[in-house]
Design a protein around this motif. Structure first.
Motif, PDB file in Angstrom:
ATOM      1  N   ALA A   1       0.812  -1.221   0.000  1.00 42.83           N
ATOM      2  CA  ALA A   1       0.000   0.000   0.000  1.00 42.83           C
ATOM      3  C   ALA A   1       0.846   1.273   0.000  1.00 42.83           C
ATOM      4  O   ALA A   1       0.315   2.377   0.142  1.00 42.83           O
ATOM      5  CB  ALA A   1      -0.936   0.010   1.213  1.00 42.83           C
TER       6      ALA A   1
ATOM      7  N   THR B   1       5.560  -5.691  -4.380  1.00 43.66           N
ATOM      8  CA  THR B   1       4.257  -6.202  -3.931  1.00 43.66           C
ATOM      9  C   THR B   1       3.190  -5.239  -4.429  1.00 43.66           C
ATOM     10  O   THR B   1       3.446  -4.041  -4.577  1.00 43.66           O
ATOM     11  CB  THR B   1       4.180  -6.338  -2.408  1.00 43.66           C
ATOM     12  OG1 THR B   1       4.488  -5.063  -1.802  1.00 43.66           O
ATOM     13  CG2 THR B   1       5.172  -7.382  -1.894  1.00 43.66           C
TER      14      THR B   1
ATOM     15  N   ALA C   1      -1.202  -4.122  -4.483  1.00 41.33           N
ATOM     16  CA  ALA C   1      -2.530  -4.216  -3.879  1.00 41.33           C
ATOM     17  C   ALA C   1      -3.557  -3.545  -4.775  1.00 41.33           C
ATOM     18  O   ALA C   1      -3.254  -2.567  -5.470  1.00 41.33           O
ATOM     19  CB  ALA C   1      -2.545  -3.577  -2.500  1.00 41.33           C
TER      20      ALA C   1
ATOM     21  N   ASN D   1      -7.200  -1.746  -4.356  1.00 38.71           N
ATOM     22  CA  ASN D   1      -8.085  -1.198  -3.322  1.00 38.71           C
ATOM     23  C   ASN D   1      -7.660  -1.650  -1.929  1.00 38.71           C
ATOM     24  O   ASN D   1      -8.497  -1.965  -1.069  1.00 38.71           O
ATOM     25  CB  ASN D   1      -9.538  -1.609  -3.583  1.00 38.71           C
ATOM     26  CG  ASN D   1     -10.199  -0.732  -4.638  1.00 38.71           C
ATOM     27  OD1 ASN D   1      -9.722   0.358  -4.938  1.00 38.71           O
ATOM     28  ND2 ASN D   1     -11.299  -1.212  -5.202  1.00 38.71           N
ATOM     29  N   GLY D   2      -6.341  -1.722  -1.718  1.00 42.13           N
ATOM     30  CA  GLY D   2      -5.801  -2.080  -0.410  1.00 42.13           C
ATOM     31  C   GLY D   2      -5.658  -3.557  -0.148  1.00 42.13           C
ATOM     32  O   GLY D   2      -5.099  -3.948   0.884  1.00 42.13           O
ATOM     33  N   ALA D   3      -6.141  -4.413  -1.056  1.00 40.25           N
ATOM     34  CA  ALA D   3      -6.056  -5.866  -0.867  1.00 40.25           C
ATOM     35  C   ALA D   3      -4.827  -6.408  -1.582  1.00 40.25           C
ATOM     36  O   ALA D   3      -4.743  -6.311  -2.821  1.00 40.25           O
ATOM     37  CB  ALA D   3      -7.309  -6.543  -1.408  1.00 40.25           C
ATOM     38  N   PRO D   4      -3.851  -6.956  -0.860  1.00 47.38           N
ATOM     39  CA  PRO D   4      -2.633  -7.485  -1.488  1.00 47.38           C
ATOM     40  C   PRO D   4      -2.954  -8.568  -2.519  1.00 47.38           C
ATOM     41  O   PRO D   4      -3.854  -9.388  -2.318  1.00 47.38           O
ATOM     42  CB  PRO D   4      -1.842  -8.059  -0.314  1.00 47.38           C
ATOM     43  CG  PRO D   4      -2.356  -7.316   0.882  1.00 47.38           C
ATOM     44  CD  PRO D   4      -3.806  -7.081   0.612  1.00 47.38           C
ATOM     45  N   GLN D   5      -2.216  -8.549  -3.633  1.00 46.74           N
ATOM     46  CA  GLN D   5      -2.409  -9.509  -4.714  1.00 46.74           C
ATOM     47  C   GLN D   5      -1.163 -10.383  -4.829  1.00 46.74           C
ATOM     48  O   GLN D   5      -0.072  -9.880  -5.119  1.00 46.74           O
ATOM     49  CB  GLN D   5      -2.647  -8.776  -6.036  1.00 46.74           C
ATOM     50  CG  GLN D   5      -3.795  -7.793  -6.005  1.00 46.74           C
ATOM     51  CD  GLN D   5      -5.123  -8.465  -5.782  1.00 46.74           C
ATOM     52  OE1 GLN D   5      -5.523  -9.348  -6.545  1.00 46.74           O
ATOM     53  NE2 GLN D   5      -5.839  -8.044  -4.739  1.00 46.74           N
ATOM     54  N   SER D   6      -1.330 -11.677  -4.629  1.00 45.68           N
ATOM     55  CA  SER D   6      -0.191 -12.592  -4.677  1.00 45.68           C
ATOM     56  C   SER D   6       0.037 -13.178  -6.058  1.00 45.68           C
ATOM     57  O   SER D   6       1.077 -13.787  -6.319  1.00 45.68           O
ATOM     58  CB  SER D   6      -0.396 -13.736  -3.674  1.00 45.68           C
ATOM     59  OG  SER D   6      -1.590 -14.450  -3.965  1.00 45.68           O
TER      60      SER D   6
ATOM     61  N   VAL E   1     -10.719   1.054  -9.611  1.00 49.94           N
ATOM     62  CA  VAL E   1      -9.899   0.324  -8.641  1.00 49.94           C
ATOM     63  C   VAL E   1      -8.558   1.043  -8.472  1.00 49.94           C
ATOM     64  O   VAL E   1      -7.872   1.358  -9.453  1.00 49.94           O
ATOM     65  CB  VAL E   1      -9.657  -1.129  -9.100  1.00 49.94           C
ATOM     66  CG1 VAL E   1      -8.625  -1.818  -8.202  1.00 49.94           C
ATOM     67  CG2 VAL E   1     -10.962  -1.907  -9.096  1.00 49.94           C
TER      68      VAL E   1
END
Length: 208
Positions: free
Chosen positions: A96, A136, A138, A140-145, A167
């Motif tokens: 973030a 790394t 994200a 909308n604040g959600a981490p994407q792996s 988004v």
């Protein structure tokens, strides 16, 4: 322009001096007031790595690195220990940290960037040489792996599926500065104990 994707030795760059440079034209009017205009839209970093040489082995490493780059001919990576990550120096990079764009439903590529803010003013720096394995992301604040990749030679983040409209994309990372030597000659001094030094080894940031 030739660019070698290798990093200048960290043990020597840690002792370097330097930082951002701006170019501003200033005209002093007859009244004593000034008119100021920025010649460059973006800053350019300059360093002197001679201060990082502490041993004869360091000197040999610099000479070898200089010769392998053909002096000023080829660019390379440089770690600026004062500014090498997307967050504050005391923190660890997180997904973030920095905004890199907003989805529109069709765009799949977004440029890594770092924002420098003070008060209401800010300047955004494009990051083209992220360090492999440190990026790394994200949405909308959600981490994407998964579902994306980051180029270590352009700083472009590419998504397999375009993020939906609205988004917010953010990223965290470490990065290097693309530079070249700003001299074609190394002025080496050897003392009686065969210990060496170099008066100055200038580096300058390049657009690569």
């Amino acid at each position: 322009m030739a660019f070698h994707d290798v990093r200048f030795p960290d043990a020597i760059s840690r002792g370097a001096r330097g930082g951002p440079e701006r170019r501003t034209q200033i005209v002093e009017l007859a009244s004593g007031a000034e008119e100021r205009n920025a010649s460059w839209a973006n800053s350019r970093r300059r360093y002197d790595v001679a201060y990082g040489i502490r041993r004869a082995d360091d000197l040999a490493a610099v000479v070898a690195f200089f010769e392998a780059r053909n002096g000023r001919l080829c660019g390379f990576r440089f770690k600026d220990w004062a500014d090498f990550k997307s967050c504050l120096p005391s923190q660890a990079p997180g997904p973030a940290d920095q905004p890199i764009g907003t989805g529109n439903g069709s765009a799949t590529q977004f440029q890594l960037a770092k924002r420098y803010s003070s008060g209401a003013q800010s300047w955004t720096r494009a990051i083209t040489r992220p360090v492999a394995g440190t990026v790394t992301v994200a949405l909308n604040g959600a981490p994407q792996s998964s579902g994306w990749s980051a180029s270590t030679t352009t700083g472009l983040v590419t998504f397999a599926t375009a993020p939906a409209a609205g988004v917010v994309l953010t990223a965290g990372f470490e990065f290097d500065v693309p530079v070249r030597f700003d001299t074609d000659a190394l002025d080496i001094t050897l003392d009686l104990e065969r210990l060496g030094s170099i008066t100055s080894i200038p580096l300058v940031e390049i657009r690569a």
